[in-house]
Design a protein around this motif. Structure first.
Motif, PDB file in Angstrom:
ATOM      1  N   ARG A 163      60.033  60.087  37.553  1.00  0.00           N
ATOM      2  CA  ARG A 163      59.844  60.040  36.097  1.00  0.00           C
ATOM      3  C   ARG A 163      60.996  59.306  35.408  1.00  0.00           C
ATOM      4  O   ARG A 163      60.785  58.616  34.403  1.00  0.00           O
ATOM      5  N   ILE A 164      62.205  59.455  35.947  1.00  0.00           N
ATOM      6  CA  ILE A 164      63.324  58.709  35.357  1.00  0.00           C
ATOM      7  C   ILE A 164      63.110  57.211  35.551  1.00  0.00           C
ATOM      8  O   ILE A 164      63.269  56.403  34.624  1.00  0.00           O
ATOM      9  N   LEU A 171      60.356  55.991  33.318  1.00  0.00           N
ATOM     10  CA  LEU A 171      60.783  55.934  31.916  1.00  0.00           C
ATOM     11  C   LEU A 171      61.540  54.637  31.664  1.00  0.00           C
ATOM     12  O   LEU A 171      61.388  53.994  30.626  1.00  0.00           O
ATOM     13  N   ARG A 172      62.324  54.224  32.644  1.00  0.00           N
ATOM     14  CA  ARG A 172      63.153  53.030  32.433  1.00  0.00           C
ATOM     15  C   ARG A 172      62.383  51.746  32.725  1.00  0.00           C
ATOM     16  O   ARG A 172      62.633  50.722  32.088  1.00  0.00           O
TER      17      ARG A 172
END
Lengths: 224, 509
Positions: A163-164, A167-168
């Motif tokens: 998810r990180i 997100l980026r």
């Protein structure tokens, strides 16, 4: 110093336990005992959680843990016993679907982006300083050497990293939609100081993780 | 002869021990120790969390929002295994998250200012636990200290000085004294409180009602906090003809509020709060009821919050009753006061021990590290990409081997030695200054301002009272000067200083 104890401030005179009736004094005595025992217990528990494993904490480990966790935990030893002596960076790349074909992007150094945000920043955000750094620690702690997740925390940490990254990256990258992602860690030892005669080879080691399929749960908006 | 001498010796020892114990008991029950120390800790942690939340305002969704990378669903699965407390887990709605964040921010501000502090510290703790437990992996050491201290602060009387509560209590006291001396003048000056003031004049018992309404009226003045200072000074000057002790028949019930000394005057501040306090208490009760019915709490947390709520309510009503009631209810009030002091002092001790533990364990662990042994440890953090906001500065400092060695050894020595230096006031103060300086440099060099602020706030519990009072005076003077510079404001009297040091209870610092 002593008069202060005997004479309550404000010219009130003694207002201590001596002025109370017997039942009230007994009640206060019980309260003193309860508070004393409570504090001793609390301090003992907190101490045993922080101290290295020892005779007592081995014997009462369960009690200590059940009391201290989750709210009284003390969990930082940032620079002990040794400070971190390597720069740990997390890189990610993706395969994107574009016009019926897929292509693989180059590696993106996500930690370098954090670093750039921290440069010249007197108050870096936790999103820059802690998010990816601590997520990666969490991931490594809960995966075996072959990159297999261990237990629930292993699974959670994997999705957290995904998810990180998403997100980026965003769902679209290089004009195509992201289908799979892969991360690797790049660990570079800090070069020994100029003034020391120590010689360490400053070489980056990469540890590549398996490819992961991106699902809607990994995208922003799919987290609930 | 010798027998008698021995008897006397034993007897003397017994007397001495007894005297010692009773002195100790009086000390921990008669007053809430360390009013300045607990106040600076409250202000420090309130500020650390308030400015942190403010700084993260643009990032709040990514840190704690339902759609953070550490998503609500992930948090739910982790919290199922460890039962951490977070009201954010009650709902995954975005509105709920925004509300919690804003309330946490407001609670931090209230703690910082000391506004209805006993209630505010509870809300502060709820905010800290809720946000941090929601996303544990976003935090660092600073968050961890704030987490611990937010829970300890709930049990302390940390608003005895440097707080709006203390100011309100002092003002109420002055009004009471002024009312006793010059009822007409005050009535003319304050038509709004006319009825209560004259009631205060009429009967001793009802004077606390007057105090309550004064408290309530000062709630409205929150936003322009220092405006009424001149007015207070004026009132004080008007009342100045009389010394505090002769100011008419003192309401026996207001014992804990008798005397302008910080230790006493502000003691019941959190609960002697009049209408504002009652409203807060009622709202909290309703919220508690709703969330308990909805199953928001585990049994332990439900007991904890309801217990606090009941205690706050009881203290308020006991105080009121004691103001007009007989000896029995006054004694009940005194017992409650003693319990509150006892808990405050116990938790203050816990805070001190906790700070010592932080340093001693940090020191002990470091001593085992080879880098701390060979004197290069400090070099490494200054070369980590995540902790070098100013790489040139860091590299410059890290380039000097002797200095790195000195700082490395100095750090370990300080941390290991700190708890033992508490036995010697001067040594303790020197080390304290060293540690605070070190944390200031960590704030800048490693880019960890909130961590450092939290650590300094924790260290501050050991600051000497004299220094803290000097700090308070300088800040007030500075504030007064700054206020004078504001457009549209003449020179005004700086905030009246709390009474002299002689009566300030001291922690063994």
């Amino acid at each position: 110093m002593e008069p202060a104890a005997h004479q309550a401030p404000g010219g009130e005179g003694m207002r201590g336990i001596a002025a109370l009736s017997l039942p009230a004094r007994i009640f206060v005595a019980i309260a003193v005992a309860v508070v004393t025992v409570g504090i001793a217990f609390h301090v003992a528990m907190v101490f045993l959680q922080t101290a290295p494993e020892n005779t007592i904490s081995k014997r009462h480990g369960e009690l200590v843990d059940s009391y201290v966790y989750p709210e009284f935990e003390r969990n930082w030893k940032l620079f002990a016993p040794n400070p971190l002596q390597q720069n740990v960076a997390v890189h990610a790349r993706a395969t994107v679907a574009k016009d019926g074909s897929t292509e693989t992007t180059g590696w993106v150094d996500l930690s370098a982006m954090d670093g750039a945000a921290i440069h010249g920043n007197p108050a870096p955000s936790h999103t820059q300083q802690n998010e990816l750094r601590r997520a990666w620690e969490f991931y490594v702690d809960n995966h075996d050497e072959k990159g297999k997740p261990v237990g629930l925390r292993g699974a959670l940490s994997e999705q957290y990293i995904k998810r990180i990254v998403m997100l980026r990256f965003g769902p679209e990258l290089n004009g195509g939609s992201v289908e799979r992602i892969q991360v690797r860690s790049a660990v570079t030892p800090v070069a020994p100081p100029d003034w020391s005669d120590e010689r360490t080879e400053v070489k980056t080691r990469y540890t590549v993780q398996p490819w992961w399929h991106v699902t809607s749960a990994d995208l922003p908006g799919g987290g609930k | 002869m010798t027998d008698q001498g021995r008897y006397m010796g034993v007897h003397g020892l017994r007397v001495r021990i007894e005297r010692c114990v009773s002195r100790g008991l009086t000390r921990v029950t008669a007053q809430a120790l360390g009013p300045y120390q607990t106040a600076i800790v409250r202000i420090g942690f309130g500020a650390a969390w308030f400015f942190f939340l403010l700084r993260e305002w643009p990032h709040r969704q990514e840190l704690y929002g339902p759609d953070s990378p550490w998503s609500w669903g992930l948090a739910e699965r982790l919290i199922e295994t460890n039962d951490a407390f977070s009201v954010l887990m009650w709902s995954s709605s975005d509105n709920w998250f925004q509300l919690v964040y804003v309330v946490a921010l407001a609670a931090a501000a209230a703690v910082l200012l000391g506004w209805h502090t006993r209630a505010a510290t509870v809300l502060f703790m709820v905010g800290v636990l809720s946000l941090q437990n929601r996303s544990v992996f976003m935090g660092d050491g600073g968050d961890n200290v704030i987490h611990l201290m937010s829970m300890y602060l709930v049990f302390t009387r940390c608003a005895q000085v440097w707080s709006l509560d203390a100011r309100r209590a002092a003002r109420a006291l002055r009004r009471r004294e002024a009312a006793a001396d010059h009822p007409e003048e005050l009535r003319a000056a304050q038509p709004g409180t006319d009825a209560e003031t004259s009631a205060g004049e009429r009967s001793v018992g009802e004077r606390s009602v007057g105090a309550s309404s004064v408290g309530a009226s000062s709630n409205g003045e929150l936003s322009n906090g220092d405006l009424p200072a001149g007015e207070v000074a004026g009132a004080a000057a008007r009342a100045g003809g009389s010394t505090g002790d002769e100011a008419g028949p003192r309401p026996a019930g207001a014992a804990s509020g008798s005397g302008p000394a910080p230790g006493a005057g502000a003691r019941p501040a959190g609960t002697d709060a009049g209408v504002g306090g009652v409203v807060l208490w009622t709202v909290f009760g309703a919220v508690l009821l709703g969330s308990t019915v909805a199953g928001g709490f585990t049994v332990g947390w439900a007991l904890f919050y309801w217990g606090l709520w009941a205690v706050h309510g009881m203290w308020w009503s006991v105080q009121r009753a004691a103001a007009r009631g007989g000896a029995a209810v006054r004694e009940l009030r005194d017992v409650c006061d003693i319990l509150a002091n006892l808990v405050h002092n116990g938790v203050l001790l816990v805070i001190m021990i906790e700070v010592c533990l932080v340093y001693s364990t940090a020191g002990w662990f470091k001593i085992q590290g080879t880098r701390w042994q060979d004197g290069t440890a400090v070099y490494y953090p200054m070369n980590l990409d995540y902790f070098t906001p100013w790489p040139d500065l860091s590299h410059l400092l890290a380039a000097n081997g002797v200095m790195v060695f000195l700082v490395t050894y100095g750090t370990v020595a300080t941390q290991v030695a700190f708890p033992f230096t508490l036995l010697n006031r001067r040594a303790k103060n020197v080390l304290l200054a060293f540690m605070i300086a070190e944390h200031v440099s960590i704030a800048v060099l490693l880019g960890l301002p909130f961590f450092s602020l939290a650590m300094i706030a924790a260290d501050a519990v050991f600051l000497p009272t004299v220094f803290l009072m000097w700090l308070g005076r300088s800040t007030a003077a500075l504030g007064g000067r700054a206020g004078g510079l504001l457009p549209g404001r003449g020179r005004r009297v700086p905030l009246p200083e709390p009474e002299p040091a002689a009566e300030v209870p001291k922690v063994s610092v």
